[in-house]
Design a protein around this motif. Structure first.
Motif, PDB file in Angstrom:
ATOM      1  N   GLY A   1       9.435  16.096  26.930  1.00  0.00           N
ATOM      2  CA  GLY A   1       9.275  17.108  27.957  1.00  0.00           C
ATOM      3  C   GLY A   1      10.276  16.934  29.083  1.00  0.00           C
ATOM      4  O   GLY A   1      11.314  16.294  28.920  1.00  0.00           O
ATOM      5  N   GLU A   2       9.969  17.495  30.239  1.00  0.00           N
ATOM      6  CA  GLU A   2      10.897  17.488  31.367  1.00  0.00           C
ATOM      7  C   GLU A   2      11.142  16.073  31.893  1.00  0.00           C
ATOM      8  O   GLU A   2      10.313  15.180  31.734  1.00  0.00           O
ATOM      9  CB  GLU A   2      10.358  18.362  32.495  1.00  0.00           C
ATOM     10  N   GLY A   3      12.291  15.905  32.542  1.00  0.00           N
ATOM     11  CA  GLY A   3      12.636  14.624  33.118  1.00  0.00           C
ATOM     12  C   GLY A   3      11.641  14.201  34.181  1.00  0.00           C
ATOM     13  O   GLY A   3      10.976  15.035  34.816  1.00  0.00           O
ATOM     14  N   THR A   4      11.535  12.890  34.379  1.00  0.00           N
ATOM     15  CA  THR A   4      10.599  12.352  35.359  1.00  0.00           C
ATOM     16  C   THR A   4      11.286  11.282  36.197  1.00  0.00           C
ATOM     17  O   THR A   4      12.331  10.760  35.839  1.00  0.00           O
ATOM     18  CB  THR A   4       9.372  11.725  34.666  1.00  0.00           C
ATOM     19  N   GLY A   5      10.670  10.954  37.338  1.00  0.00           N
ATOM     20  CA  GLY A   5      11.182   9.888  38.182  1.00  0.00           C
ATOM     21  C   GLY A   5      11.453  10.346  39.599  1.00  0.00           C
ATOM     22  O   GLY A   5      11.191  11.487  39.986  1.00  0.00           O
ATOM     23  N   ILE A   6      12.011   9.440  40.385  1.00  0.00           N
ATOM     24  CA  ILE A   6      12.126   9.666  41.826  1.00  0.00           C
ATOM     25  C   ILE A   6      13.081  10.792  42.191  1.00  0.00           C
ATOM     26  O   ILE A   6      13.009  11.326  43.300  1.00  0.00           O
ATOM     27  CB  ILE A   6      12.531   8.378  42.560  1.00  0.00           C
ATOM     28  N   PHE A   7      13.976  11.182  41.284  1.00  0.00           N
ATOM     29  CA  PHE A   7      14.925  12.251  41.598  1.00  0.00           C
ATOM     30  C   PHE A   7      14.303  13.640  41.411  1.00  0.00           C
ATOM     31  O   PHE A   7      14.910  14.644  41.761  1.00  0.00           O
ATOM     32  CB  PHE A   7      16.178  12.106  40.741  1.00  0.00           C
ATOM     33  N   TYR A   8      13.095  13.676  40.850  1.00  0.00           N
ATOM     34  CA  TYR A   8      12.357  14.930  40.659  1.00  0.00           C
ATOM     35  C   TYR A   8      11.162  15.031  41.608  1.00  0.00           C
ATOM     36  O   TYR A   8      10.427  16.024  41.578  1.00  0.00           O
ATOM     37  CB  TYR A   8      11.814  15.013  39.226  1.00  0.00           C
ATOM     38  N   HIS A   9      10.916  14.034  42.409  1.00  0.00           N
ATOM     39  CA  HIS A   9       9.672  13.932  43.165  1.00  0.00           C
ATOM     40  C   HIS A   9       9.418  15.110  44.107  1.00  0.00           C
ATOM     41  O   HIS A   9      10.303  15.541  44.833  1.00  0.00           O
ATOM     42  CB  HIS A   9       9.683  12.649  43.998  1.00  0.00           C
ATOM     43  N   ARG A  10       8.174  15.559  44.084  1.00  0.00           N
ATOM     44  CA  ARG A  10       7.678  16.503  45.087  1.00  0.00           C
ATOM     45  C   ARG A  10       6.272  16.085  45.475  1.00  0.00           C
ATOM     46  O   ARG A  10       5.461  15.745  44.607  1.00  0.00           O
ATOM     47  CB  ARG A  10       7.667  17.938  44.553  1.00  0.00           C
ATOM     48  N   PRO A  11       5.937  16.110  46.777  1.00  0.00           N
ATOM     49  CA  PRO A  11       4.566  15.776  47.180  1.00  0.00           C
ATOM     50  C   PRO A  11       3.613  16.900  46.809  1.00  0.00           C
ATOM     51  O   PRO A  11       3.964  18.082  46.875  1.00  0.00           O
ATOM     52  CB  PRO A  11       4.687  15.617  48.695  1.00  0.00           C
ATOM     53  N   SER A  12       2.405  16.533  46.415  1.00  0.00           N
ATOM     54  CA  SER A  12       1.425  17.549  46.045  1.00  0.00           C
ATOM     55  C   SER A  12       0.019  17.077  46.395  1.00  0.00           C
ATOM     56  O   SER A  12      -0.329  15.915  46.186  1.00  0.00           O
ATOM     57  CB  SER A  12       1.497  17.837  44.535  1.00  0.00           C
ATOM     58  N   LEU A  13      -0.770  18.002  46.927  1.00  0.00           N
ATOM     59  CA  LEU A  13      -2.197  17.777  47.136  1.00  0.00           C
ATOM     60  C   LEU A  13      -3.033  18.764  46.319  1.00  0.00           C
ATOM     61  O   LEU A  13      -4.257  18.840  46.503  1.00  0.00           O
ATOM     62  CB  LEU A  13      -2.547  17.904  48.616  1.00  0.00           C
ATOM     63  N   LYS A  14      -2.406  19.491  45.411  1.00  0.00           N
ATOM     64  CA  LYS A  14      -3.141  20.448  44.593  1.00  0.00           C
ATOM     65  C   LYS A  14      -4.141  19.691  43.722  1.00  0.00           C
ATOM     66  O   LYS A  14      -3.755  18.772  42.983  1.00  0.00           O
ATOM     67  CB  LYS A  14      -2.186  21.257  43.730  1.00  0.00           C
ATOM     68  N   PRO A  15      -5.400  20.047  43.777  1.00  0.00           N
ATOM     69  CA  PRO A  15      -6.406  19.282  43.023  1.00  0.00           C
ATOM     70  C   PRO A  15      -6.214  19.342  41.513  1.00  0.00           C
ATOM     71  O   PRO A  15      -6.658  18.439  40.796  1.00  0.00           O
ATOM     72  CB  PRO A  15      -7.730  19.927  43.451  1.00  0.00           C
ATOM     73  N   ASP A  16      -5.551  20.395  41.012  1.00  0.00           N
ATOM     74  CA  ASP A  16      -5.357  20.521  39.566  1.00  0.00           C
ATOM     75  C   ASP A  16      -4.011  19.966  39.104  1.00  0.00           C
ATOM     76  O   ASP A  16      -3.635  20.143  37.944  1.00  0.00           O
ATOM     77  CB  ASP A  16      -5.470  21.987  39.147  1.00  0.00           C
ATOM     78  N   ASP A  17      -3.290  19.277  39.991  1.00  0.00           N
ATOM     79  CA  ASP A  17      -1.968  18.745  39.651  1.00  0.00           C
ATOM     80  C   ASP A  17      -2.133  17.314  39.129  1.00  0.00           C
ATOM     81  O   ASP A  17      -2.017  16.340  39.860  1.00  0.00           O
ATOM     82  CB  ASP A  17      -1.055  18.771  40.877  1.00  0.00           C
ATOM     83  N   ALA A  18      -2.402  17.187  37.831  1.00  0.00           N
ATOM     84  CA  ALA A  18      -2.630  15.871  37.236  1.00  0.00           C
ATOM     85  C   ALA A  18      -1.387  15.000  37.292  1.00  0.00           C
ATOM     86  O   ALA A  18      -1.488  13.768  37.275  1.00  0.00           O
ATOM     87  CB  ALA A  18      -3.092  16.028  35.788  1.00  0.00           C
TER      88      ALA A  18
END
Length: 350
Positions: A226-243
């Motif tokens: 799937g999509e790339g992961t790691g600190i260069f993709y980071h976004r803060p989230s408080l969405k309760p459905d954002d696993a």
């Protein structure tokens, strides 16, 4: 300077509007500039070649300045050239992009078409990535990115002062733990920058060919993972459905309450509309071009436009500087002054 995903002339126009260029179009000698990553990929499909040439000219101009005057930080679009796009040449990318353009149109993906596309191009995670996200790729960009990585001109983080670090998308306590930084040093900007830069430099030194991976910090995407992961993709989230924000690193979202206390991080990567959406903020209207902030004590999280208040040892802060450069008028685009820790005041000095 937030993500410079805009025409080279517009980037120069913004710098000149702030009085940072001399008559020959170079930075004034007293100016130190930090470019917060993502130097490629902007504009509509009909402007791909012009945007590709413009981005390469920008990277060449930035790197022509001395290393102690211009710091180029890595973004996910920069790393994509040596990640998901590592195996493409000009002909194969043109073929893949033509196919991706048929599969991904006007924000919608044909699922059956994408399945066939990924069977032919398993080195990428989606057709959208080839059609839109990394749409301006050309082989010379990869040559430049690899050279600047090996020469250590592309950096991961820059310590800008006590408790102040600049990087593309931010790090949590878990990220710093995994690169071997003890908790008592999480607010030490110099130590944070050294640890992050060292981890990427070590990965680059071991890298021979294929996609560049950085243990714990960066995993390029492909059809299998799937999509790339790691600190260069980071976004803060408080969405309760954002696993995604609760999974182990590397990831794409993080809970901002996991930011290291005592550290202010200046980041790009995310425009205001996306930040407000992910944080569930409804009392602010999205604005391009402006500096914004997020402050947390580990329990409460506050978001606002402008620079954050003076930090406390018990708080962590993000300063967002991606103002959507290609969408914003030159005169409305704010730079962030690392000395005053506020939006830069315009000067006409030469």
């Amino acid at each position: 300077m937030g993500d410079p995903q805009a025409d080279f002339d517009k980037v120069l126009g913004i710098l000149d509007h702030h009085g940072l260029l001399n008559a020959e179009g170079w930075l004034l000698p007293e100016v130190q500039l930090v470019s917060v990553g993502d130097h490629f990929d902007w504009g509509p499909p009909e402007e791909r070649q012009r945007a590709a040439d413009s981005a390469l000219a920008l990277v060449a101009w930035l790197s022509a300045h001395p290393a102690d005057q211009v710091t180029l930080l890595l973004g996910n679009h920069d790393l994509g050239r040596v990640g998901e796009l590592a195996g493409f040449d000009a002909a194969s990318f043109a073929t893949a992009q033509a196919e991706a353009d048929r599969v991904y149109q006007k924000g919608h993906t044909d699922e059956a078409g994408e399945k066939a596309f990924l069977e032919r191009w398993p080195q990428v995670p989606t057709a959208e990535l080839v059609a839109r996200d990394f749409s301006n790729f050309r082989e010379p960009q990869r040559t430049w990115v690899e050279f600047l990585l090996r020469a250590r001109r592309f950096r991961t983080a820059h310590a800008a002062g006590p408790g102040l670090v600049v990087l593309h998308a931010g790090v949590t306590r878990e990220d710093l733990d995994l690169v071997g930084l003890s908790p008592e040093r999480h607010a030490d900007a110099d130590a944070v920058a050294r640890a992050l830069n060292g981890a990427v430099d070590d990965a680059v030194a071991r890298w021979k060919d294929g996609p560049l991976e950085v243990p714990h910090l960066h995993q390029p995407g492909d059809a299998a993972r799937g999509e790339g992961t790691g600190i260069f993709y980071h976004r803060p989230s408080l969405k309760p459905d954002d696993a995604e924000r609760t999974r182990q690193t590397p990831r794409r979202r993080f809970d901002p309450r996991r930011l290291p206390a005592g550290l202010t991080q200046v980041v790009g990567h995310t425009r205001d509309k996306r930040v407000l959406e992910l944080m569930g903020v409804t009392n602010l209207m999205p604005r391009d071009g402006v500096v914004r902030n997020l402050v947390t004590d580990g329990v409460r999280v506050d978001c606002a436009h402008g620079a954050p208040p003076p930090p406390r040892d018990t708080q962590a802060a993000l300063v967002f500087v991606d103002g959507g450069m290609s969408h914003c008028p030159v005169e409305s685009y704010e730079l962030f002054d690392l000395d005053t820790r506020a939006a830069a005041a315009r000067t006409t000095a030469r």
